[in-house]
Write a protein that holds these residues in place. Structure first.
Motif, PDB file in Angstrom:
ATOM      1  N   UNK A   2      65.979  20.451  20.163  1.00  0.00           N
ATOM      2  CA  UNK A   2      67.353  20.958  19.819  1.00  0.00           C
ATOM      3  C   UNK A   2      67.936  20.077  18.750  1.00  0.00           C
ATOM      4  N   UNK A   3      67.538  18.771  18.696  1.00  0.00           N
ATOM      5  CA  UNK A   3      68.170  18.064  17.576  1.00  0.00           C
ATOM      6  C   UNK A   3      67.709  18.578  16.075  1.00  0.00           C
ATOM      7  N   UNK A   4      66.292  18.841  16.263  1.00  0.00           N
ATOM      8  CA  UNK A   4      65.731  19.392  15.045  1.00  0.00           C
ATOM      9  C   UNK A   4      66.108  20.701  14.701  1.00  0.00           C
ATOM     10  N   UNK A   5      66.516  21.379  15.527  1.00  0.00           N
ATOM     11  CA  UNK A   5      67.241  22.794  15.316  1.00  0.00           C
ATOM     12  C   UNK A   5      68.312  22.343  14.600  1.00  0.00           C
ATOM     13  N   UNK A   6      69.135  21.575  15.338  1.00  0.00           N
ATOM     14  CA  UNK A   6      70.512  21.452  14.736  1.00  0.00           C
ATOM     15  C   UNK A   6      70.299  20.987  13.426  1.00  0.00           C
TER      16      UNK A   6
END
Lengths: 478, 78
Positions: A290-294
């Motif tokens: 999720x952090x990478x997507x954000x």
């Protein structure tokens, strides 16, 4: 609304008001004065200064833990209050520390201390309350993550109540976030930057180029000025408001182009602060993924940290979400800072070249390649140095010793101070987001930008969740 | 030099030379950080006029452009 001025130049009321001091509004060549005039460098001085002091204490068998205080977990309000009263001297000492270092920095950058100090007191008091709300044991069940609370509370205050304009001096979103990022460097192993940095650069480059081209060509198809198309494209693809303002200057955009891009970046960035963590939660994404997507699909550093930190907090406190807050914040930072932000100078140089040689056709007037350095987000240097320093210090410790000694005595306190800097930032975003004051964007720029948003979010999702998920879900082992 | 209203990027050293006819020395140019944050709505929300990425860019109030301090045009006035 415009006013006529001499030389038939039309000025807005704000411009006309400032124009009384026209001669003072031209700043000469900055050169090395940038070291004390630009907030990127002050973020390095303040952030690295804190890291070095923390290291000096640590090497002398001491710790800055005492001053890096934060609210303890609480179930009943009485517990929160008694913690605060018991640790009041520490909160006061930390407040004085922030006030002193910030005051030195803002004074050097040309702000009035008489405006900054009361404004920062306001920010600090509310930040304690916001941090306390986040420490409530049931906060996560109600989505009361500190970043989201800070943002919403700030927007309610600025849009429903309103504050005097001079208080903006203390609401320095970019200054606080850059200090936070330098401090974050101290909690991110340098080996991880080396291991995952290239992947971040590949993923971010794919998404950035696709998003930029989508926005630019959609804008062109809709008949918009290509300089506006490039400004919108950089805002959506590279680094939000900073990207838009850098490219607007590089291509010589019309004065109204940058505010249009800024409005669209802010609106979509705020939507994404809530949208990305919500969808990630619904899909049960690993915190690192999720952090990478954000990091790929948020438009501004500050907004992205709010989303990544909020989701990381959910991961640590709710069952069903794998990973830690560090995973979410590290992945976001690698993607946004290493993968996107540091390339803004190259984007600016290339677009300035295209603007000069292709759009304006002025051979012999090529932009200077040094533009890549001039526009380089210098705070990244502090981020990398902080990471190297702490990695070297930690090198002689086993994993068990690291968790027993280095983490609580050195890294933990720095992380707590980083969290404070982020809360100052998130609250400041809300306090400065006055919707009625933003420039009207118009349907065509909105359409072009939004098309890019759709491409960005979908492509970012596929790359983070499918293609590179193995990297982002294993950052802690990298 | 370019015609009035057509700003070009300026030569390699043009921006640094004292008194060179580039925007930085032109009476129509405004690049003070507080001024830019006042006249570019929203700049301070998630950005800053004191960020390195802005370099020394500013507004040409005569041609209503936002451009580099190293640009030049025939409309230069000291």
């Amino acid at each position: 609304m415009t006013e006529k001025k001499k030389d038939d130049v039309e000025l807005t009321p704000t411009e006309a008001e400032w124009d009384e001091e026209a001669d003072d509004l031209r700043v000469g060549h900055v050169g090395w004065k940038e070291l004390w005039l630009k907030e990127d460098w002050w973020a390095i001085w303040v952030g690295l200064g804190i890291v070095l002091v923390a290291v000096a204490f640590f090497l002398n068998d001491a710790s800055i833990r005492w001053i890096a205080i934060k609210p303890a977990r609480w179930e009943h309000l009485g517990q929160a209050l008694s913690h605060f009263i018991d640790h009041l001297p520490q909160y006061l000492a930390m407040f004085v520390m922030w006030l002193v270092v910030f005051s030195v920095a803002v004074k050097a950058m040309g702000y009035r201390l008489g405006e900054f100090i009361p404004s920062f007191v306001f920010v600090f008091v509310f930040s304690i309350l916001i941090f306390m709300v986040g420490a409530w044991t049931h906060a996560h069940h109600y989505n009361l993550e500190p970043p989201l609370v800070a943002l919403v509370l700030g927007m309610l205050i600025s849009n429903l109540i309103g504050l005097p304009r001079w208080m903006d001096t203390g609401f320095r979103v970019e200054f606080y976030i850059k200090i936070g990022i330098v401090l974050l460097g101290a909690t991110l192993p340098f080996t991880l930057i080396v291991w995952a940095g290239p992947v971040a650069i590949v993923q971010a480059s794919i998404v950035s180029i696709a998003t930029f081209l989508t926005i630019y060509f959609t804008a062109k198809k809709l008949g918009l000025d290509r300089r506006l198309g490039a400004t919108l494209g950089a805002g959506g693809a590279v680094c939000g408001v900073s990207g838009a303002i850098a490219i607007a200057g590089a291509v010589g955009a019309r004065k109204e182009h940058a505010p249009i891009a800024i409005t669209l970046v802010i609106l979509w960035a705020i939507v994404m602060i809530f949208f990305l963590p919500l969808v990630s939660r619904a899909l049960g994404l690993h915190a690192g993924i999720a952090g990478a997507w954000v990091g790929t699909s948020e438009f501004a550093d500050a907004a992205g940290f709010a989303a990544a930190q909020a989701y990381g907090s959910l991961a640590e406190n709710l069952p069903g979400i794998q990973g830690t807050q560090d995973d979410a914040v590290w992945a976001f930072t690698l993607m946004k800072v290493v993968g996107r932000d540091i390339w803004i100078g190259i984007w600016a140089f290339v677009l300035a070249l295209i603007s000069t040689l292709k759009w304006e056709r002025k051979a012999g007037q090529e932009p200077n390649p040094a533009e890549i350095w001039w526009r380089f987000p210098k705070f990244v240097i502090g981020f990398v140095l902080a990471s190297i320093i702490i990695t070297l210090i930690s090198k002689g410790y086993s994993f068990a010793e690291y968790n027993k000694v280095v983490k609580p005595e050195l890294v933990g306190p720095v992380k707590t101070l980083r969290t404070w800097a982020f809360i100052f930032c998130f609250f400041s975003i809300g306090l400065t987001t006055r919707f009625r004051e933003l420039a009207a964007a118009g349907i065509r720029p909105f359409t072009a930008f939004t098309t890019g948003v759709v491409v960005n979010v979908l492509l970012g999702f596929v790359l983070s969740v499918v293609v590179f998920s193995g990297y982002w879900s294993h950052l802690s082992h990298g | 030099m370019a015609e009035p209203g057509t700003h070009t990027a300026g030569g390699r050293q043009a921006g640094r030379r004292r008194g060179a006819p580039v925007c930085r020395h032109c009476r129509h140019f405004r690049n003070d950080a507080d001024y830019l944050e006042a006249v570019l709505p929203g700049l301070q929300v998630m950005g800053s006029a004191r960020a390195s990425v802005r370099a020394e860019d500013g507004i040409c109030v005569r041609h209503q452009l936002y451009l580099s301090a190293r640009c030049s045009c025939a409309g230069f006035e000291r």
